[in-house]
Design a protein around this motif. Structure first.
Motif, PDB file in Angstrom:
ATOM      1  N   ARG A 135     -37.192 -22.154  49.425  1.00  0.00           N
ATOM      2  CA  ARG A 135     -36.302 -22.288  50.587  1.00  0.00           C
ATOM      3  C   ARG A 135     -35.591 -23.630  50.563  1.00  0.00           C
ATOM      4  O   ARG A 135     -34.394 -23.722  50.874  1.00  0.00           O
ATOM      5  CB  ARG A 135     -37.109 -22.142  51.873  1.00  0.00           C
ATOM      6  N   TRP A 136     -36.320 -24.686  50.202  1.00  0.00           N
ATOM      7  CA  TRP A 136     -35.713 -26.011  50.117  1.00  0.00           C
ATOM      8  C   TRP A 136     -34.629 -26.031  49.047  1.00  0.00           C
ATOM      9  O   TRP A 136     -33.541 -26.584  49.250  1.00  0.00           O
ATOM     10  CB  TRP A 136     -36.778 -27.065  49.799  1.00  0.00           C
ATOM     11  N   VAL A 137     -34.939 -25.453  47.907  1.00  0.00           N
ATOM     12  CA  VAL A 137     -33.980 -25.444  46.805  1.00  0.00           C
ATOM     13  C   VAL A 137     -32.736 -24.667  47.207  1.00  0.00           C
ATOM     14  O   VAL A 137     -31.602 -25.099  46.946  1.00  0.00           O
ATOM     15  CB  VAL A 137     -34.619 -24.834  45.539  1.00  0.00           C
ATOM     16  N   GLU A 138     -32.924 -23.542  47.861  1.00  0.00           N
ATOM     17  CA  GLU A 138     -31.783 -22.743  48.313  1.00  0.00           C
ATOM     18  C   GLU A 138     -30.944 -23.505  49.326  1.00  0.00           C
ATOM     19  O   GLU A 138     -29.698 -23.505  49.261  1.00  0.00           O
ATOM     20  CB  GLU A 138     -32.280 -21.431  48.920  1.00  0.00           C
ATOM     21  N   ASP A 139     -31.595 -24.201  50.265  1.00  0.00           N
ATOM     22  CA  ASP A 139     -30.850 -24.987  51.255  1.00  0.00           C
ATOM     23  C   ASP A 139     -30.096 -26.132  50.600  1.00  0.00           C
ATOM     24  O   ASP A 139     -28.951 -26.431  50.974  1.00  0.00           O
ATOM     25  CB  ASP A 139     -31.803 -25.525  52.323  1.00  0.00           C
ATOM     26  N   LEU A 140     -30.723 -26.779  49.627  1.00  0.00           N
ATOM     27  CA  LEU A 140     -30.032 -27.866  48.927  1.00  0.00           C
ATOM     28  C   LEU A 140     -28.798 -27.345  48.196  1.00  0.00           C
ATOM     29  O   LEU A 140     -27.764 -28.028  48.138  1.00  0.00           O
ATOM     30  CB  LEU A 140     -30.974 -28.548  47.938  1.00  0.00           C
ATOM     31  N   GLN A 141     -28.886 -26.144  47.646  1.00  0.00           N
ATOM     32  CA  GLN A 141     -27.753 -25.570  46.938  1.00  0.00           C
ATOM     33  C   GLN A 141     -26.532 -25.459  47.844  1.00  0.00           C
ATOM     34  O   GLN A 141     -25.396 -25.630  47.398  1.00  0.00           O
ATOM     35  CB  GLN A 141     -28.122 -24.187  46.391  1.00  0.00           C
ATOM     36  N   THR A 142     -26.773 -25.150  49.110  1.00  0.00           N
ATOM     37  CA  THR A 142     -25.647 -24.936  50.035  1.00  0.00           C
ATOM     38  C   THR A 142     -25.295 -26.175  50.846  1.00  0.00           C
ATOM     39  O   THR A 142     -24.149 -26.300  51.301  1.00  0.00           O
ATOM     40  CB  THR A 142     -25.977 -23.785  50.999  1.00  0.00           C
ATOM     41  N   GLN A 143     -26.243 -27.106  51.022  1.00  0.00           N
ATOM     42  CA  GLN A 143     -26.012 -28.224  51.941  1.00  0.00           C
ATOM     43  C   GLN A 143     -25.709 -29.557  51.268  1.00  0.00           C
ATOM     44  O   GLN A 143     -25.212 -30.478  51.921  1.00  0.00           O
ATOM     45  CB  GLN A 143     -27.223 -28.383  52.863  1.00  0.00           C
ATOM     46  N   LEU A 144     -26.022 -29.694  49.992  1.00  0.00           N
ATOM     47  CA  LEU A 144     -25.644 -30.922  49.304  1.00  0.00           C
ATOM     48  C   LEU A 144     -24.124 -30.959  49.113  1.00  0.00           C
ATOM     49  O   LEU A 144     -23.478 -29.904  48.992  1.00  0.00           O
ATOM     50  CB  LEU A 144     -26.325 -31.008  47.933  1.00  0.00           C
ATOM     51  N   PRO A 145     -23.525 -32.133  49.071  1.00  0.00           N
ATOM     52  CA  PRO A 145     -22.082 -32.214  48.813  1.00  0.00           C
ATOM     53  C   PRO A 145     -21.718 -31.512  47.512  1.00  0.00           C
ATOM     54  O   PRO A 145     -22.469 -31.538  46.535  1.00  0.00           O
ATOM     55  CB  PRO A 145     -21.838 -33.722  48.702  1.00  0.00           C
ATOM     56  N   LYS A 146     -20.557 -30.867  47.493  1.00  0.00           N
ATOM     57  CA  LYS A 146     -20.147 -30.103  46.317  1.00  0.00           C
ATOM     58  C   LYS A 146     -19.950 -30.989  45.101  1.00  0.00           C
ATOM     59  O   LYS A 146     -19.950 -30.498  43.957  1.00  0.00           O
ATOM     60  CB  LYS A 146     -18.872 -29.317  46.623  1.00  0.00           C
ATOM     61  N   ALA A 147     -19.798 -32.289  45.313  1.00  0.00           N
ATOM     62  CA  ALA A 147     -19.641 -33.214  44.187  1.00  0.00           C
ATOM     63  C   ALA A 147     -20.923 -33.357  43.382  1.00  0.00           C
ATOM     64  O   ALA A 147     -20.897 -33.843  42.241  1.00  0.00           O
ATOM     65  CB  ALA A 147     -19.197 -34.585  44.692  1.00  0.00           C
ATOM     66  N   ILE A 148     -22.060 -32.950  43.961  1.00  0.00           N
ATOM     67  CA  ILE A 148     -23.345 -33.048  43.266  1.00  0.00           C
ATOM     68  C   ILE A 148     -23.582 -31.770  42.478  1.00  0.00           C
ATOM     69  O   ILE A 148     -23.719 -30.681  43.047  1.00  0.00           O
ATOM     70  CB  ILE A 148     -24.500 -33.287  44.267  1.00  0.00           C
ATOM     71  N   ASN A 149     -23.627 -31.883  41.174  1.00  0.00           N
ATOM     72  CA  ASN A 149     -23.869 -30.741  40.290  1.00  0.00           C
ATOM     73  C   ASN A 149     -25.371 -30.514  40.193  1.00  0.00           C
ATOM     74  O   ASN A 149     -26.082 -31.240  39.504  1.00  0.00           O
ATOM     75  CB  ASN A 149     -23.274 -31.015  38.911  1.00  0.00           C
ATOM     76  N   PHE A 150     -25.863 -29.507  40.900  1.00  0.00           N
ATOM     77  CA  PHE A 150     -27.291 -29.222  41.031  1.00  0.00           C
ATOM     78  C   PHE A 150     -27.621 -27.968  40.233  1.00  0.00           C
ATOM     79  O   PHE A 150     -27.145 -26.875  40.535  1.00  0.00           O
ATOM     80  CB  PHE A 150     -27.629 -29.035  42.513  1.00  0.00           C
ATOM     81  N   LYS A 151     -28.446 -28.116  39.197  1.00  0.00           N
ATOM     82  CA  LYS A 151     -28.833 -27.009  38.339  1.00  0.00           C
ATOM     83  C   LYS A 151     -30.256 -26.566  38.660  1.00  0.00           C
ATOM     84  O   LYS A 151     -31.141 -27.407  38.850  1.00  0.00           O
ATOM     85  CB  LYS A 151     -28.752 -27.411  36.865  1.00  0.00           C
ATOM     86  N   THR A 152     -30.481 -25.249  38.683  1.00  0.00           N
ATOM     87  CA  THR A 152     -31.804 -24.711  39.035  1.00  0.00           C
ATOM     88  C   THR A 152     -32.231 -23.625  38.050  1.00  0.00           C
ATOM     89  O   THR A 152     -32.386 -22.455  38.434  1.00  0.00           O
ATOM     90  CB  THR A 152     -31.803 -24.158  40.467  1.00  0.00           C
ATOM     91  N   PRO A 153     -32.456 -23.934  36.783  1.00  0.00           N
ATOM     92  CA  PRO A 153     -32.910 -22.919  35.825  1.00  0.00           C
ATOM     93  C   PRO A 153     -34.227 -22.282  36.271  1.00  0.00           C
ATOM     94  O   PRO A 153     -35.151 -22.966  36.689  1.00  0.00           O
ATOM     95  CB  PRO A 153     -33.107 -23.719  34.532  1.00  0.00           C
ATOM     96  N   GLY A 154     -34.293 -20.970  36.199  1.00  0.00           N
ATOM     97  CA  GLY A 154     -35.492 -20.241  36.586  1.00  0.00           C
ATOM     98  C   GLY A 154     -35.492 -19.746  38.016  1.00  0.00           C
ATOM     99  O   GLY A 154     -36.358 -18.956  38.398  1.00  0.00           O
ATOM    100  N   SER A 155     -34.529 -20.185  38.823  1.00  0.00           N
ATOM    101  CA  SER A 155     -34.460 -19.771  40.226  1.00  0.00           C
ATOM    102  C   SER A 155     -33.219 -18.917  40.469  1.00  0.00           C
ATOM    103  O   SER A 155     -32.225 -19.021  39.749  1.00  0.00           O
ATOM    104  CB  SER A 155     -34.422 -20.997  41.144  1.00  0.00           C
TER     105      SER A 155
END
Length: 339
Positions: free
Chosen positions: A188-208
Protein backbone atom coordinates in the motif's frame (compact mmCIF):
# COMPACT_ATOMS: atom_id res chain seq x y z
CA UNK A 1 40.20 -24.52 11.14
CA UNK A 2 38.22 -27.13 9.24
CA UNK A 3 34.63 -25.97 8.74
CA UNK A 4 31.72 -27.84 7.16
CA UNK A 5 29.21 -25.32 5.81
CA UNK A 6 25.75 -26.82 5.33
CA UNK A 7 23.31 -24.56 3.49
CA UNK A 8 21.29 -24.23 0.30
CA UNK A 9 23.94 -23.24 -2.25
CA UNK A 10 21.43 -22.69 -5.11
CA UNK A 11 23.54 -24.79 -7.46
CA UNK A 12 20.62 -25.46 -9.79
CA UNK A 13 20.02 -21.74 -10.32
CA UNK A 14 23.08 -21.82 -12.58
CA UNK A 15 24.05 -18.25 -11.74
CA UNK A 16 20.58 -16.73 -11.96
CA UNK A 17 20.15 -16.53 -8.20
CA UNK A 18 19.42 -14.13 -5.40
CA UNK A 19 22.12 -12.41 -3.41
CA UNK A 20 22.82 -15.09 -0.81
CA UNK A 21 23.83 -14.49 2.79
CA UNK A 22 25.02 -18.10 2.87
CA UNK A 23 27.33 -17.41 -0.05
CA UNK A 24 28.70 -14.34 1.73
CA UNK A 25 29.38 -16.44 4.82
CA UNK A 26 31.20 -19.00 2.68
CA UNK A 27 33.34 -16.30 1.06
CA UNK A 28 34.12 -14.78 4.47
CA UNK A 29 35.19 -18.10 5.96
CA UNK A 30 37.62 -18.63 3.11
CA UNK A 31 38.99 -15.07 3.40
CA UNK A 32 39.74 -15.87 7.03
CA UNK A 33 41.94 -18.77 5.86
CA UNK A 34 39.67 -21.57 7.03
CA UNK A 35 39.47 -24.85 5.16
CA UNK A 36 35.80 -24.94 4.15
CA UNK A 37 33.79 -27.83 2.74
CA UNK A 38 30.33 -26.90 1.47
CA UNK A 39 27.29 -29.19 1.52
CA UNK A 40 24.11 -28.10 -0.26
CA UNK A 41 21.33 -30.17 1.26
CA UNK A 42 18.60 -29.48 -1.29
CA UNK A 43 20.88 -30.01 -4.25
CA UNK A 44 22.33 -33.24 -2.82
CA UNK A 45 18.81 -34.52 -2.17
CA UNK A 46 17.85 -33.82 -5.78
CA UNK A 47 21.05 -35.30 -7.19
CA UNK A 48 20.64 -38.50 -5.16
CA UNK A 49 16.90 -38.95 -5.72
CA UNK A 50 15.23 -41.12 -8.35
CA UNK A 51 14.31 -38.94 -11.34
CA UNK A 52 15.70 -35.92 -9.47
CA UNK A 53 12.60 -35.68 -7.25
CA UNK A 54 14.06 -33.92 -4.23
CA UNK A 55 11.62 -35.22 -1.62
CA UNK A 56 12.68 -38.76 -2.49
CA UNK A 57 16.31 -37.92 -1.74
CA UNK A 58 16.01 -36.55 1.79
CA UNK A 59 17.11 -39.71 3.55
CA UNK A 60 20.08 -40.09 1.22
CA UNK A 61 21.09 -36.44 1.74
CA UNK A 62 21.25 -36.99 5.50
CA UNK A 63 23.38 -40.08 4.97
CA UNK A 64 25.68 -38.17 2.62
CA UNK A 65 26.16 -35.46 5.23
CA UNK A 66 27.30 -38.03 7.77
CA UNK A 67 29.62 -39.49 5.16
CA UNK A 68 31.06 -36.00 4.67
CA UNK A 69 31.55 -35.50 8.42
CA UNK A 70 33.46 -38.76 8.64
CA UNK A 71 35.64 -37.98 5.64
CA UNK A 72 36.28 -34.27 6.27
CA UNK A 73 36.57 -34.35 10.09
CA UNK A 74 35.42 -30.75 10.67
CA UNK A 75 36.15 -28.78 13.84
CA UNK A 76 33.01 -26.71 13.29
CA UNK A 77 29.81 -27.39 11.38
CA UNK A 78 27.70 -24.37 10.44
CA UNK A 79 24.13 -25.27 9.48
CA UNK A 80 22.07 -22.60 7.79
CA UNK A 81 18.71 -22.96 6.08
CA UNK A 82 18.89 -26.71 5.51
CA UNK A 83 15.52 -28.11 6.55
CA UNK A 84 16.25 -31.44 4.90
CA UNK A 85 18.92 -32.15 7.53
CA UNK A 86 17.30 -33.65 10.64
CA UNK A 87 18.34 -32.99 14.22
CA UNK A 88 18.97 -36.71 14.56
CA UNK A 89 21.58 -36.41 11.81
CA UNK A 90 23.37 -33.65 13.70
CA UNK A 91 23.42 -35.81 16.82
CA UNK A 92 24.83 -38.66 14.74
CA UNK A 93 27.52 -36.30 13.46
CA UNK A 94 28.56 -35.69 17.07
CA UNK A 95 28.77 -39.41 17.64
CA UNK A 96 31.14 -39.68 14.68
CA UNK A 97 33.18 -36.69 15.85
CA UNK A 98 32.72 -36.08 19.61
CA UNK A 99 34.72 -32.83 19.51
CA UNK A 100 32.54 -31.31 16.79
CA UNK A 101 30.96 -27.92 17.53
CA UNK A 102 27.71 -27.20 15.67
CA UNK A 103 26.43 -23.68 15.03
CA UNK A 104 23.02 -22.89 13.56
CA UNK A 105 22.24 -19.78 11.51
CA UNK A 106 18.79 -18.45 10.67
CA UNK A 107 18.35 -15.38 8.49
CA UNK A 108 14.55 -15.35 8.26
CA UNK A 109 12.09 -13.12 10.17
CA UNK A 110 10.50 -14.02 13.49
CA UNK A 111 7.06 -12.78 12.46
CA UNK A 112 6.71 -15.91 10.31
CA UNK A 113 5.44 -18.65 12.69
CA UNK A 114 6.97 -21.45 10.62
CA UNK A 115 10.41 -19.89 11.01
CA UNK A 116 10.02 -19.58 14.78
CA UNK A 117 9.19 -23.29 14.88
CA UNK A 118 12.31 -24.07 12.85
CA UNK A 119 14.53 -22.18 15.28
CA UNK A 120 12.85 -23.80 18.29
CA UNK A 121 13.63 -27.18 16.78
CA UNK A 122 17.25 -26.39 15.93
CA UNK A 123 18.21 -24.82 19.29
CA UNK A 124 17.59 -28.19 20.91
CA UNK A 125 20.66 -29.70 19.24
CA UNK A 126 23.09 -26.98 18.06
CA UNK A 127 25.62 -25.42 20.42
CA UNK A 128 25.00 -21.86 19.21
CA UNK A 129 22.21 -20.25 17.23
CA UNK A 130 22.79 -17.05 15.25
CA UNK A 131 19.65 -15.13 14.26
CA UNK A 132 19.39 -12.02 12.09
CA UNK A 133 17.01 -10.36 14.55
CA UNK A 134 18.45 -8.54 17.58
CA UNK A 135 19.06 -10.32 20.86
CA UNK A 136 16.24 -8.37 22.55
CA UNK A 137 13.79 -10.50 20.52
CA UNK A 138 15.35 -13.91 21.18
CA UNK A 139 13.94 -14.68 24.63
CA UNK A 140 11.43 -17.17 23.23
CA UNK A 141 14.35 -19.48 22.32
CA UNK A 142 16.04 -19.48 25.73
CA UNK A 143 16.34 -22.60 27.85
CA UNK A 144 17.49 -24.99 25.14
CA UNK A 145 20.99 -26.24 24.39
CA UNK A 146 22.01 -23.37 22.11
CA UNK A 147 23.58 -20.12 23.19
CA UNK A 148 21.81 -17.28 21.34
CA UNK A 149 23.57 -14.64 19.23
CA UNK A 150 22.60 -11.89 16.82
CA UNK A 151 24.15 -11.88 13.36
CA UNK A 152 23.86 -8.99 10.88
CA UNK A 153 23.31 -9.06 7.14
CA UNK A 154 26.76 -8.17 5.80
CA UNK A 155 28.09 -6.70 2.59
CA UNK A 156 30.75 -8.44 0.56
CA UNK A 157 33.48 -6.63 -1.33
CA UNK A 158 33.11 -8.95 -4.31
CA UNK A 159 29.30 -8.62 -4.49
CA UNK A 160 28.39 -5.06 -3.46
CA UNK A 161 30.83 -3.47 -5.91
CA UNK A 162 28.93 -0.44 -7.18
CA UNK A 163 28.97 3.01 -5.56
CA UNK A 164 25.94 5.15 -6.38
CA UNK A 165 27.12 7.81 -3.95
CA UNK A 166 29.93 8.67 -6.37
CA UNK A 167 27.56 9.41 -9.25
CA UNK A 168 25.43 12.45 -9.94
CA UNK A 169 23.66 11.13 -13.06
CA UNK A 170 21.75 7.90 -12.64
CA UNK A 171 18.43 7.28 -14.42
CA UNK A 172 16.48 5.85 -11.44
CA UNK A 173 15.92 8.16 -8.47
CA UNK A 174 14.30 5.58 -6.16
CA UNK A 175 13.96 1.80 -6.32
CA UNK A 176 12.13 -0.91 -4.40
CA UNK A 177 12.55 -4.55 -5.43
CA UNK A 178 10.28 -7.22 -3.98
CA UNK A 179 7.79 -9.94 -4.91
CA UNK A 180 6.92 -11.07 -1.37
CA UNK A 181 3.37 -10.21 -0.24
CA UNK A 182 2.78 -12.52 2.75
CA UNK A 183 2.74 -11.12 6.30
CA UNK A 184 2.87 -7.54 5.05
CA UNK A 185 0.92 -4.50 3.89
CA UNK A 186 3.91 -2.55 2.56
CA UNK A 187 2.47 -2.73 -0.96
CA UNK A 188 0.00 0.00 0.00
CA UNK A 189 2.85 2.37 0.82
CA UNK A 190 4.59 1.60 -2.45
CA UNK A 191 1.38 2.15 -4.39
CA UNK A 192 0.75 5.48 -2.63
CA UNK A 193 4.30 6.62 -3.30
CA UNK A 194 3.84 5.81 -6.98
CA UNK A 195 0.95 8.27 -7.18
CA UNK A 196 1.93 10.88 -4.57
CA UNK A 197 5.63 11.47 -5.14
CA UNK A 198 6.45 14.34 -7.54
CA UNK A 199 6.51 13.17 -11.15
CA UNK A 200 10.12 14.34 -11.39
CA UNK A 201 11.11 11.39 -9.17
CA UNK A 202 11.67 8.28 -11.28
CA UNK A 203 10.50 5.49 -8.95
CA UNK A 204 11.05 1.90 -10.11
CA UNK A 205 9.32 -1.07 -8.46
CA UNK A 206 10.48 -4.37 -10.05
CA UNK A 207 8.39 -7.28 -8.80
CA UNK A 208 5.36 -5.17 -7.85
CA UNK A 209 2.12 -4.35 -9.67
CA UNK A 210 2.56 -7.07 -12.26
CA UNK A 211 6.11 -6.07 -13.16
CA UNK A 212 8.63 -8.90 -13.44
CA UNK A 213 11.12 -9.26 -10.61
CA UNK A 214 14.85 -8.95 -11.11
CA UNK A 215 17.41 -11.54 -10.05
CA UNK A 216 21.11 -12.17 -10.46
CA UNK A 217 22.82 -9.79 -12.88
CA UNK A 218 19.49 -8.06 -13.63
CA UNK A 219 19.22 -7.14 -9.95
CA UNK A 220 22.81 -5.89 -9.91
CA UNK A 221 22.14 -3.74 -12.96
CA UNK A 222 18.94 -2.31 -11.47
CA UNK A 223 20.78 -1.19 -8.33
CA UNK A 224 23.69 0.18 -10.34
CA UNK A 225 21.26 2.54 -12.11
CA UNK A 226 19.65 3.86 -8.89
CA UNK A 227 20.40 6.73 -6.53
CA UNK A 228 18.16 5.80 -3.58
CA UNK A 229 16.47 2.65 -2.30
CA UNK A 230 13.59 1.72 -0.03
CA UNK A 231 14.23 -0.87 2.66
CA UNK A 232 10.60 -1.65 3.42
CA UNK A 233 10.46 -4.81 5.49
CA UNK A 234 7.38 -6.98 5.52
CA UNK A 235 6.93 -5.96 9.16
CA UNK A 236 8.73 -3.24 11.08
CA UNK A 237 9.71 -2.70 14.69
CA UNK A 238 11.73 -5.81 15.55
CA UNK A 239 15.08 -4.99 17.15
CA UNK A 240 17.90 -4.97 14.56
CA UNK A 241 15.74 -6.84 12.07
CA UNK A 242 15.95 -6.02 8.39
CA UNK A 243 15.73 -7.83 5.14
CA UNK A 244 19.14 -8.50 3.59
CA UNK A 245 18.03 -5.83 1.12
CA UNK A 246 19.41 -3.13 3.41
CA UNK A 247 22.99 -4.37 3.10
CA UNK A 248 22.57 -4.75 -0.66
CA UNK A 249 21.34 -1.17 -1.04
CA UNK A 250 23.74 0.52 1.36
CA UNK A 251 26.66 -1.61 0.20
CA UNK A 252 26.16 -0.39 -3.36
CA UNK A 253 26.06 3.25 -2.25
CA UNK A 254 22.32 3.84 -2.59
CA UNK A 255 20.89 6.23 -0.02
CA UNK A 256 18.67 3.87 1.95
CA UNK A 257 15.42 4.64 3.77
CA UNK A 258 14.52 2.28 6.62
CA UNK A 259 12.01 2.34 9.48
CA UNK A 260 13.22 3.77 12.79
CA UNK A 261 11.65 0.84 14.66
CA UNK A 262 14.59 -1.41 13.80
CA UNK A 263 16.83 0.78 16.01
CA UNK A 264 19.74 0.63 13.58
CA UNK A 265 20.82 4.03 14.85
CA UNK A 266 22.39 1.99 17.70
CA UNK A 267 24.77 0.42 15.18
CA UNK A 268 25.35 2.92 12.39
CA UNK A 269 26.78 6.43 12.58
CA UNK A 270 24.57 9.52 12.14
CA UNK A 271 23.92 10.74 8.60
CA UNK A 272 24.21 7.32 6.97
CA UNK A 273 20.78 5.65 6.89
CA UNK A 274 17.61 7.74 6.60
CA UNK A 275 15.10 6.70 9.28
CA UNK A 276 11.38 7.30 8.88
CA UNK A 277 8.55 6.95 11.38
CA UNK A 278 5.48 6.73 9.15
CA UNK A 279 4.34 7.07 5.55
CA UNK A 280 4.27 10.86 5.45
CA UNK A 281 7.71 11.07 7.04
CA UNK A 282 9.08 8.69 4.41
CA UNK A 283 7.50 10.57 1.52
CA UNK A 284 8.79 13.93 2.76
CA UNK A 285 12.33 12.62 3.25
CA UNK A 286 12.42 11.07 -0.21
CA UNK A 287 11.52 14.44 -1.67
CA UNK A 288 14.06 16.22 0.56
CA UNK A 289 16.99 14.07 -0.56
CA UNK A 290 15.89 14.10 -4.18
CA UNK A 291 16.09 17.88 -4.10
CA UNK A 292 19.54 17.94 -2.45
CA UNK A 293 21.79 15.58 -4.39
CA UNK A 294 24.95 16.60 -2.56
CA UNK A 295 23.30 15.63 0.72
CA UNK A 296 22.12 12.36 -0.82
CA UNK A 297 25.63 11.46 -1.95
CA UNK A 298 27.22 12.44 1.38
CA UNK A 299 24.85 10.35 3.54
CA UNK A 300 25.00 7.40 1.14
CA UNK A 301 28.81 7.47 1.07
CA UNK A 302 28.97 7.39 4.88
CA UNK A 303 26.63 4.40 5.02
CA UNK A 304 28.54 2.53 2.34
CA UNK A 305 31.92 3.18 3.94
CA UNK A 306 30.71 2.02 7.36
CA UNK A 307 29.11 -1.17 6.06
CA UNK A 308 32.17 -2.14 4.03
CA UNK A 309 34.47 -1.41 6.97
CA UNK A 310 32.46 -2.78 9.93
CA UNK A 311 29.65 -5.03 8.64
CA UNK A 312 31.41 -7.02 5.94
CA UNK A 313 31.38 -10.75 5.29
CA UNK A 314 34.96 -11.27 6.49
CA UNK A 315 34.22 -9.86 9.95
CA UNK A 316 30.81 -11.54 9.96
CA UNK A 317 32.28 -14.97 9.28
CA UNK A 318 35.04 -14.62 11.84
CA UNK A 319 32.53 -13.45 14.46
CA UNK A 320 30.43 -16.57 13.93
CA UNK A 321 33.51 -18.77 14.24
CA UNK A 322 34.78 -17.02 17.36
CA UNK A 323 31.39 -16.95 19.10
CA UNK A 324 30.61 -20.57 18.23
CA UNK A 325 34.01 -21.84 19.35
CA UNK A 326 34.10 -19.75 22.54
CA UNK A 327 37.15 -17.78 21.37
CA UNK A 328 37.97 -14.20 22.40
CA UNK A 329 36.68 -11.69 19.88
CA UNK A 330 39.45 -10.46 17.59
CA UNK A 331 37.49 -7.34 16.61
CA UNK A 332 35.13 -4.90 18.32
CA UNK A 333 32.10 -6.06 16.30
CA UNK A 334 29.57 -3.24 16.40
CA UNK A 335 26.63 -5.63 16.72
CA UNK A 336 28.31 -7.56 19.56
CA UNK A 337 29.32 -4.44 21.50
CA UNK A 338 25.74 -3.12 21.63
CA UNK A 339 23.50 -6.01 22.74
Amino acid sequence: MRILHVAHQQLRKYGHNRVSWGQKLYFGLIRNNHCVQSFSDRDVAAFEAPLGIRDLGKKKANARLLQTVEAFEPDLMIVGHCDIIANETLEAARAINPNLIIAGCNNDPLFVPENVDKIKTRVQVVDSMFVSTGVKELGLFEGARAKLWHMPNPVDTSIETFDASASTSLPTDLIFCSKETSYTERGRWVEDLQTQLPKAINFKTPGSFGQPGVWGRDYDRALSQSKMGLNLNRQEGLHWYSSARMAQLVGNGLLTFTHEGGQFDELLPPESLVYFSDYDDLKNKVVEFHQDDAKRRYWASRGREFFHREINSTLYAQYIVEAAMGLPFSHAYVWAENP
